[in-house]
Scaffold this active site. Structure first.
Site, short mmCIF file in Angstrom:
data_model
loop_
_atom_site.label_atom_id
_atom_site.label_comp_id
_atom_site.label_asym_id
_atom_site.label_seq_id
_atom_site.Cartn_x
_atom_site.Cartn_y
_atom_site.Cartn_z
N GLU A 126 51.10 131.20 100.70
CA GLU A 126 51.14 130.62 102.05
C GLU A 126 52.57 130.35 102.49
OE1 GLU A 126 48.61 127.20 102.46
OE2 GLU A 126 46.79 128.43 102.42
N GLU B 110 41.90 133.07 100.50
CA GLU B 110 41.58 131.66 100.23
C GLU B 110 41.00 131.03 101.48
OE1 GLU B 110 44.81 129.16 98.53
OE2 GLU B 110 44.16 127.63 99.96
#
Ligand code: IDC
Length: 492
Positions: free
Chosen positions: A318, A410
């Site tokens: 991320e 995710e």
């Protein structure tokens, strides 16, 4: 260097009538091409175009003797035409000259065998389509020719021409039927096709599975018994291996974490599941902070796992507090390291704003569409947390899915903290959207962390009762039911 300069005796790419000549220097010569081999090809090139952009689909048919690898060459009619994100081949452009090289899974083309490739491109000025193509240096005129036997001494075993295989053999480019029933046995080596993930039969598929929690913390939930349950009871296709880099992760023991990841890759493979190797950068958010670690780590895991078909590389979990340009630069440094060792694996690239396609930073997917990572066989990451991210995020994903290959590596059924409300209504709406678009996903987390995103109740992993319904959390119960529904893995 321009490929045109490598062609012998002043030939140029795409000139019809040069049937049969072999290209010197090893650049275009395919291993099975033989001086006395019959050669010939047909190419259908179709485009959809709009101002500034186009998608090209190319169907290649080999009319000559079987080949085990190919390079398609063509010349654009205008220097403003540029190949962008491509699929099913490795593309190289020099000026107006383009080559597309076969990948492991589609290099074999029998007589009459065909395969399809394509790319998204950009254009300025005129946009005439290329008129002529070459396959392994031979012009694709739609007919077969046999070259004069002067370029190399003919092999005695091939003195009878034409080869019997020319008229009878089916295309060896189609893999044999699956030898097993697991997701891995059916789908084999994956690749990106257009905006989708495709299996060895070149059919779009969706993988559904679970992400581990940080492997530095929740190894007690990852063992033979728990992964048996994930594969056989949950019927998961996919295990994402979340290897944090900071927070007591990789940086504290590179060789130890590398070995641990490889071990989980093997455990997933043994159960017929795909494995995402997740370089779980989070804080700091600029992946370039970990660039040297990423290069070391991916060089090692890509070499070690190159011959496996179940590995997918996720190079930055991320990215946050970093521009798309910074992420793109990181990707264009790390991807070649992976490709050098493992050329055919799918690589997934994180996106801006915690892998929100930029939305959480006030941007959107257009920054990627307009400036894609310069690499093929890649996908882009999107993450969501269903209790926090709703219709406005879904609208972007629905739109982005039309132009970018997306992978939800995710997501949580909860808030972005990993805890709080379990929002099953929003989770269901999200998963319906992903199903409709065949977007693959992994849920956070296959662990017993003391937070509502965990699939197991806190403290249950130690007891080892992974198949016991009482061990599952509210989120785990819901996700198990979603994931274990029948897969759709076409083989023809
Ligand atoms: C969370 C974990 C939590 C941990 C925290 C920091 O659930 O137990 O304390 O990380 O390591 C992400 C990240 C993922 C987060 C998750 C939930 O990829 O590492 O896990 N999340 O906050 N992005 C959005 C949410």
């Amino acid at each position: 260097m321009s490929l045109l300069k490598r062609l012998p005796r002043g030939r140029t790419l795409g000139v019809a009538g040069a049937v049969g000549a072999l290209v010197a220097g090893g650049l275009i010569l395919a291993p099975m091409v033989n001086a006395s081999a019959a050669s010939g090809c047909r190419v259908a090139y179709t485009t959809n175009q709009w101002p500034g952009g186009f998608t090209a689909n190319i169907a290649i048919t080999n009319l000559g003797d079987p080949i085990s690898a190919w390079t398609l060459g063509w010349t654009f009619g205008d220097a403003g035409q540029k190949v962008g994100q491509g699929w099913s081949a490795t593309y190289t452009q020099s000026g107006t000259a383009v080559t597309a090289k076969s990948l492991d899974y589609n290099g074999n083309l029998g007589t009459g065998g065909s395969t399809s490739i394509g790319f998204n491109g950009t254009w300025t000025g005129a946009n005439p389509n290329p008129a002529t193509f070459t396959l392994n240096g031979v012009a694709c005129t739609g007919s077969v020719g046999t070259p004069p036997p002067t370029t190399a001494s003919p092999s005695p075993s091939r003195s009878v021409s034409p080869s019997p295989s020319r008229s009878v053999s089916p295309s060896p480019s189609t893999p044999p039927p699956p030898q097993g029933t697991t997701p891995l046995a059916i789908n084999g080596q994956l690749h990106v096709c257009g905006v989708n993930l495709c299996n060895q039969y070149n059919k779009a598929i969706q993988l559904r599975g679970m992400s581990t929690h940080g492997i530095q913390w929740f190894a007690s939930c990852l063992n033979n018994a728990s992964l048996d349950v994930l594969a056989n009871d949950w019927k998961a296709d996919l295990l994402r291996i979340a290897m944090y880099v900071q927070e007591q992760g990789y940086e504290t023991n590179p060789s130890g974490f590398t070995a641990q990841v490889n071990n989980y890759v093997d455990m997933a493979e043994a159960r017929g599941m795909y494995a995402i190797i997740d370089f779980h950068t989070l804080t700091p958010g600029d992946p370039n902070y970990n660039l040297d670690r990423a290069k070391t780590f991916f060089a090692s895991v890509a070499q070690r796992n190159a011959n496996k078909k179940n590995v997918i590389y996720e190079i930055a979990n991320e990215p946050n507090g970093v521009s798309w340009q910074g992420i793109k630069s990181y990707a264009e440094t790390v991807i070649p390291v992976i490709r050098a060792a493992d050329p055919d694996a799918v690589v997934i690239v994180g996106t801006r704003g915690w892998s929100s396609l930029g939305v959480s930073d006030g941007s959107n997917e257009s920054e990627i569409v307009n400036n894609p990572v310069n690499a093929t066989n890649i996908m882009y990451t999107f993450h969501f947390y269903a209790a926090s991210h709703k219709d406005d995020y879904r609208a972007v994903v629905a739109r982005a899915a039309r132009s970018l290959p997306l992978f939800v590596t995710e997501f949580g059924s909860v808030t972005y903290t990993g805890g709080g409300t379990v929002d099953l209504a929003s989770t269901g709406t999200w998963l319906d959207l992903l199903d409709q678009n065949k977007i693959s996903y992994a849920n956070w987390t296959y662990s017993d962390a003391n937070e509502s995103s965990a699939a197991f109740k806190s403290g249950t992993c130690a007891a080892g009762s992974y198949a016991n319904a009482n061990s599952l959390s509210e989120s785990g119960t819901y996700l198990r039911n979603r994931i274990r529904t029948a897969d759709n893995f076409p083989t023809s």
